[in-house]
Design an enzyme around this catalytic site. Sequence first.
Site, PDB file in Angstrom:
ATOM      1  N   SER A 104       0.803  -1.152  -0.013  1.00  0.00           N
ATOM      2  CA  SER A 104       0.103   0.083   0.016  1.00  0.00           C
ATOM      3  C   SER A 104       0.828   1.213  -0.035  1.00  0.00           C
ATOM      4  CB  SER A 104      -0.972   0.112   1.258  1.00  0.00           C
ATOM      5  OG  SER A 104      -1.988   0.858   1.107  1.00  0.00           O
ATOM      6  N   ASP A 425      -5.435  -3.937  -2.665  1.00  0.00           N
ATOM      7  CA  ASP A 425      -4.466  -3.515  -1.577  1.00  0.00           C
ATOM      8  C   ASP A 425      -4.105  -4.932  -0.619  1.00  0.00           C
ATOM      9  OD1 ASP A 425      -3.363  -2.702   0.643  1.00  0.00           O
ATOM     10  OD2 ASP A 425      -4.088  -0.772   0.250  1.00  0.00           O
TER      11      ASP A 425
END
Length: 575
Positions: A104, A425
């Site tokens: 991320s 993610d």
Amino acid sequence: MDPLQEDAYGATNSTAAGDDDDDDSPKIIIHPGISDKEKESVDNRQKRILEVLQTSGIKTGKAPVVAVLGSGGGLRAAIACQGVLGELNCAGILDLTTYLAGVSGSTWCMSSLYARDNWQSHLVEAEEELKVRLQETSWNLDTALKGIWEAADQLEDYSLTDVWQYSLVYYMTKELLGSSLSQVRAQSEKGVVPYPIFAAIDNSLLSEWKEKKSLETWFEFTPHVAGYPLPGAYVRTTHFGSKFNGGKLIKKEKEKDFAYLRALWGSALADKETTQKTILHFFLTIFEKYGIRNYLTRILFAQYESRDEPDPESDKFLTMLSLDEKEKLNILEVLHEDHLDQSFPPGEKSTILTSDSENTFTQISMGDQLYSVGSLFFPFKTWTILKPFWTWTWGSTNNFLYQHEDLKDKPLEGMESKEKLHLMDAGLAINSPYPLVLPPVRDTQLILSFDFSEGDPFETIKATAEYCNAHDIPFPEVDVAKLNREAEAPSDFYIFEGKKGPVVMHFPLFNKVNCGSREDISKMANTYRTFQLGQYSQEDVHQLLELSKANVKNNKEKIMEKIYALAKEALQSDK
């Protein structure tokens, strides 16, 4: 090799077979292990590390494999990761690092750095550039809207990741990186920088992760291949997104650039409702800033009022506009009077260039700048741009394993029936890329885990311990009760060691050493929220960089001692 490792990963310490041909050939690799090119890159990196150790007076025949991990956390993680890498470099620790892996927000920093040639030698310049870039108004509304429109209009695999790319990620990082992963191969292959690993997860396998911490959920990107490291199914990075059928290339697509990939790696950090509201709040804030919120709200409401049948999903979106009954009545009154163009603030004007049932194109003039909206963002009948909101579609891409016959009797069996992959993610599984550096093929001996998470600073290591326990993967024992007691006011350094598996050094970003009291830690966490839509001041950026650097400065001797100890152990084992 420990038999438990072999059972858990279905792999041995060998590289993937038969992938030493043309690095850009349209080839699917179905085999556990790492690519030949990664092995070559790591070998070259290890040679450089050995030279550094010898210069320091440490004699060993094999350099220890050190992996630096950066967690997620939006812009906070990107800035903190920059500070950590800068200080690791100053301390000489980065010169001893083999792998750099991120999830991320950390991937935002990593991609920005790897886009530079030999970035390890230019970290000071990169930090100064970051400070300036985050203060400039380099985010451009016209560029963002144009990017979203072109993605929706031209891409077969258009999804919310494309919206995320041009909205939140672009707005927060203030840059759109055009370079790609394959373009950073040279510095990786020469070993001048740590070998990068970027983490994602397969959304279709997320339920399996929640139920049984499935190994196959994780998906990785390196300069050479992209795919499932466990049990081993890859495509060349240059062909990620291209269309395959039965292992054969059907249609070559342009390689995904960092601008898109960092949106994919850093997408959907929260649950569906939270993320919907975040994206919507972002756009309404921007529209209000440029004086067009009322106009676009009325276009939206007109669309909903003209529906032939109720649409629950659309009603949810309308609800998120946070309109009360009085506002709705006012909008209806304006609509009925056909005064849409009067909704602009004084001094601004609109010109309807074309208007029909399928396409409305509006230009808004504000000062010397012209903004195009309407069909560019909210056409009356063609809701292509908004469609992924209703289906909640992220990270759509062609499945390179589609109709592949070699998946029979393998953990990924069933993937061959899916034409599309949906990647997102990895923080939705574990907010740190532990599963990508734990496979025995990478032989990681020391993990430096820098946790920039929001909330529990130990959640990543507790989740990793649970994952490893579920699959009999060697990992140090974690005292969960102790970590829970210290979560609100952690120290800046924790070390976890066991008889098997890597040594783990864990560094919470905000702690009682660099922040002070529990109240000060809470204040810092509140200042640097994950979804920070406002602009950080130069003082804020500087403070966050210094806080992250302090965790390295205060513990560099401990890190170096452990690296030297591992090097000496390797020397003893060679005798």
